[in-house]
Design a protein around this motif. Structure first.
Motif, PDB file in Angstrom:
ATOM      1  N   GLY A   1      -8.518  29.008  35.189  1.00  0.00           N
ATOM      2  CA  GLY A   1      -9.131  28.654  33.918  1.00  0.00           C
ATOM      3  C   GLY A   1      -9.016  29.701  32.830  1.00  0.00           C
ATOM      4  N   GLN A   2      -8.220  30.760  33.075  1.00  0.00           N
ATOM      5  CA  GLN A   2      -8.106  31.859  32.122  1.00  0.00           C
ATOM      6  C   GLN A   2      -6.828  31.755  31.279  1.00  0.00           C
ATOM      7  N   PRO A   3      -6.818  32.389  30.084  1.00  0.00           N
ATOM      8  CA  PRO A   3      -5.605  32.376  29.245  1.00  0.00           C
ATOM      9  C   PRO A   3      -4.411  32.984  29.969  1.00  0.00           C
ATOM     10  N   LEU A   4      -3.227  32.524  29.619  1.00  0.00           N
ATOM     11  CA  LEU A   4      -2.002  33.001  30.256  1.00  0.00           C
ATOM     12  C   LEU A   4      -0.936  33.221  29.202  1.00  0.00           C
ATOM     13  N   GLN A   5      -0.310  34.404  29.215  1.00  0.00           N
ATOM     14  CA  GLN A   5       0.794  34.702  28.317  1.00  0.00           C
ATOM     15  C   GLN A   5       2.084  34.152  28.921  1.00  0.00           C
ATOM     16  N   LEU A   6       2.706  33.210  28.235  1.00  0.00           N
ATOM     17  CA  LEU A   6       3.969  32.653  28.713  1.00  0.00           C
ATOM     18  C   LEU A   6       5.120  33.595  28.375  1.00  0.00           C
ATOM     19  N   THR A   7       6.112  33.622  29.245  1.00  0.00           N
ATOM     20  CA  THR A   7       7.284  34.470  29.033  1.00  0.00           C
ATOM     21  C   THR A   7       8.541  33.611  29.050  1.00  0.00           C
ATOM     22  N   THR A   8       9.594  34.121  28.429  1.00  0.00           N
ATOM     23  CA  THR A   8      10.850  33.382  28.330  1.00  0.00           C
ATOM     24  C   THR A   8      12.038  34.275  28.637  1.00  0.00           C
ATOM     25  N   GLN A   9      13.138  33.619  28.976  1.00  0.00           N
ATOM     26  CA  GLN A   9      14.427  34.305  29.066  1.00  0.00           C
ATOM     27  C   GLN A   9      15.342  33.654  28.027  1.00  0.00           C
ATOM     28  N   ILE A  10      15.930  34.464  27.176  1.00  0.00           N
ATOM     29  CA  ILE A  10      16.794  33.975  26.100  1.00  0.00           C
ATOM     30  C   ILE A  10      18.203  34.520  26.298  1.00  0.00           C
ATOM     31  N   THR A  11      19.162  33.621  26.184  1.00  0.00           N
ATOM     32  CA  THR A  11      20.554  34.051  26.253  1.00  0.00           C
ATOM     33  C   THR A  11      21.289  33.570  25.008  1.00  0.00           C
ATOM     34  N   PRO A  12      22.285  34.375  24.569  1.00  0.00           N
ATOM     35  CA  PRO A  12      22.670  35.666  25.117  1.00  0.00           C
ATOM     36  C   PRO A  12      21.628  36.747  24.828  1.00  0.00           C
ATOM     37  N   ALA A  13      21.695  37.838  25.564  1.00  0.00           N
ATOM     38  CA  ALA A  13      20.711  38.911  25.425  1.00  0.00           C
ATOM     39  C   ALA A  13      20.767  39.562  24.051  1.00  0.00           C
ATOM     40  N   ASN A  14      21.940  39.499  23.404  1.00  0.00           N
ATOM     41  CA  ASN A  14      22.096  40.142  22.087  1.00  0.00           C
ATOM     42  C   ASN A  14      21.901  39.172  20.927  1.00  0.00           C
ATOM     43  N   ALA A  15      21.213  38.049  21.172  1.00  0.00           N
ATOM     44  CA  ALA A  15      20.933  37.095  20.094  1.00  0.00           C
ATOM     45  C   ALA A  15      20.230  37.807  18.945  1.00  0.00           C
ATOM     46  N   THR A  16      20.665  37.497  17.733  1.00  0.00           N
ATOM     47  CA  THR A  16      20.147  38.206  16.559  1.00  0.00           C
ATOM     48  C   THR A  16      18.652  37.958  16.343  1.00  0.00           C
ATOM     49  N   ASN A  17      18.224  36.722  16.441  1.00  0.00           N
ATOM     50  CA  ASN A  17      16.831  36.369  16.165  1.00  0.00           C
ATOM     51  C   ASN A  17      16.269  35.624  17.373  1.00  0.00           C
ATOM     52  N   LYS A  18      15.362  36.302  18.100  1.00  0.00           N
ATOM     53  CA  LYS A  18      14.790  35.710  19.312  1.00  0.00           C
ATOM     54  C   LYS A  18      13.384  35.148  19.076  1.00  0.00           C
TER      55      LYS A  18
END
Length: 521
Positions: A131-148
């Motif tokens: 029941g507690q807040p959770l910080q969601l995480t992501t993986q973005i490709t490519p790793a050198n994307a200009t704006n994530k």
């Protein structure tokens, strides 16, 4: 000849009226689109906005496009991202079929390295079991994307909310779909379903008791006749009874029900943040909208309209209570700011229809509008009989709350102003001088008590009911036969009903004076 001219005039008036109605229903199309702001674009994405004219255009949405996607790209929501230095024309096109466009040429500068767009987003699988807040995480490709940078949205904010950084905060148990979308112009997005459990809430004895007795349709019956009994925890037998009668149709606005329960639920929601209380209150509001007649009145009971339950019911301030609630929804007052904002428009419609039926049911006596009966037939709108001792009559009690509802109207029409004035005139003319009632012990009476009228020099009171034929005080026992004095009806009704009171005293004094001053009368 005169008849022909008159006939032609009527035909013209009819055609003009029809043409006018057609014009009112006609969709207003966009004529001009202007893209706001300057025309400079750097490596930082730029959100664009437009001004659409005319201001009353029926559809103001636009579709975005660029002339050269190698220089810049733009998202559906108008975020413009430069890719390389140069110039690019951005166009906003109306979606209403008018074909109207607005364009602006942007100069892209300051880009020293090629823009690398996001190709894929993955949200890390997650559940909430505590029941507690959770910080969601992501993986973005490519790793050198200009704006994530991503934007986060959620399918059901009644279950949880999500911040701009992806912090998921539960409100209740359930499953939601979370969407993450790029802001770099690539148009990439991804979704994940997250199950939430382990959420617990504070409760109150009153709130839980009100939830227990709420019928499936959203209202309440008179199973708890004294509303204060909601403050007492129900017994095991009461719980069994409440659950077994969930589908009963005895839901009513009589004796303060529904309006009182939902107001208390909102008060308890405010202190506990228990979403079950808010949901139940909104379900009750839905019931009130559903129960309203097309002409604006409310029956005493809904959907059970047997007996006199179908009548438009002012008795015991039933409709006045509902109208005051609608007003609070409109104004966001008295905790009604906590409910869904979509209710404001519906409450405005319901309130305006209620004002209309109040004006239509105001009784005319000897060519002049007066006050109201405690109940009116929903079809003929005439004063109607309820219980055997509640005859068609002028009400010296319920009419007070009705006038106060009329006084809520912020820009009253001439009809509303006149209705208030006529009612106050009637109250002034219905005053009874130099008497009062006293409750006494009397062992000779079946109840051991009695209510008697005694002299009281200088006192002013009103009768609960006045005869429609002569405008004089009227009293009635269970035999249904009207009497001219309180002493003529049976003891049980003398002591068990309020036949005299000072209900209009405050209304016709400072309240009416202040209302007239407010509206320049």
């Amino acid at each position: 000849m005169k008849k022909s001219i008159a006939l032609l005039g009527l035909v013209f008036l009819f055609l003009f009226s029809c043409s006018k109605d057609d014009d009112m229903d006609k969709e207003v199309q966009v004529k001009t689109i202007v893209i706001n702001g300057n025309n400079a674009l750097t490596s930082t994405p730029k959100p664009l906005t437009v001004t659409v004219l005319p201001t009353d255009a029926s559809q103001k949405e636009v579709e975005w496009s660029v002339s050269d996607s190698e220089v810049a790209v733009i998202t559906e929501t108008g975020i413009l991202t430069g890719i390389k230095n140069g110039t690019v024309e951005v166009t906003a096109t109306a979606t209403d079929g008018s074909g109207v466009k607005g364009s602006k040429t942007y100069t892209v500068s300051g880009i020293t390295t090629p823009t690398v767009f996001v190709e894929n987003i993955t949200i890390t699988a997650a559940t909430i079991s505590n029941g507690q807040p959770l910080q969601l995480t992501t993986q973005i490709t490519p790793a050198n994307a200009t704006n994530k940078t991503l934007t986060w949205t959620i399918s059901n904010q009644a279950i949880a909310t999500i911040s701009a950084t992806g912090l998921l905060t539960p409100k209740t148990n359930g499953t939601v779909t979370v969407t993450a979308t790029t802001t770099d112009g690539s148009g990439k997005s991804t979704q994940i379903d997250i199950t939430i459990s382990g959420v617990s809430f504070q409760t109150t004895v009153r709130g839980e008791s009100i939830l227990l007795w709420q019928r499936s349709n959203g209202g309440w019956g008179k199973a708890i006749p004294d509303l204060n009994d909601y403050n007492v925890a129900p017994t095991a037998q009461e719980k069994t009874t409440a659950l077994a009668t969930k589908n009963n149709t005895d839901t009513t606005i009589d004796n303060g029900h529904v309006v009182t329960e939902l107001r208390w639920l909102l008060a308890d929601y405010k202190t506990t943040q228990n979403p079950n209380y808010l949901a139940a209150a909104e379900k009750a509001i839905d019931w009130l909208f559903l129960a309203q007649y097309a002409n604006g009145g409310w029956p005493q009971y809904y959907p059970d309209k047997s007996g006199y339950r179908h009548q438009i019911t002012y008795n015991d301030n039933a409709i006045a209570n509902v109208m005051n609630l609608m007003w609070d929804i409109i104004k966001g007052k008295n905790n009604l700011d906590l409910v869904n904002t979509a209710y404001k428009e519906k409450a405005t419609t319901a309130f305006n229809k209620g004002i209309d039926i109040i004006l239509k049911t105001q009784i005319t006596y000897k060519g002049k509008k007066t006050v109201w009966c405690a109940q009116h037939d929903e079809v003929t709108l005439l004063p109607a009989l309820a219980r055997s001792y509640e005859l068609p009559s002028f009400s010296g009690s319920e009419s007070v709350a009705i006038v106060r509802v009329l006084m809520l109207v912020e820009q009253p029409s001439a009809a509303v102003k006149q209705a208030v004035k006529d009612a106050v005139d009637w109250f002034n003319g219905a005053k009874i001088f130099d008497i009062k009632t006293e409750k006494i012990n009397d062992s000779s009476q079946p109840s051991g008590q009695d209510v008697v009228v005694v002299a009281a020099p200088g006192n002013v009171i009103w009768a609960r009911f006045y005869d429609l034929t002569n405008n004089l005080p009227m009293f009635c026992g269970r035999d249904g036969i009207p009497k001219t004095t309180l002493a003529e009806i049976e003891n049980e009704r003398r002591v068990g009903y309020s036949w005299y009171g000072n209900w209009p005293s405050g209304l016709i004094g400072s309240e009416y004076t202040n209302w007239k001053a407010k509206h320049g009368l």
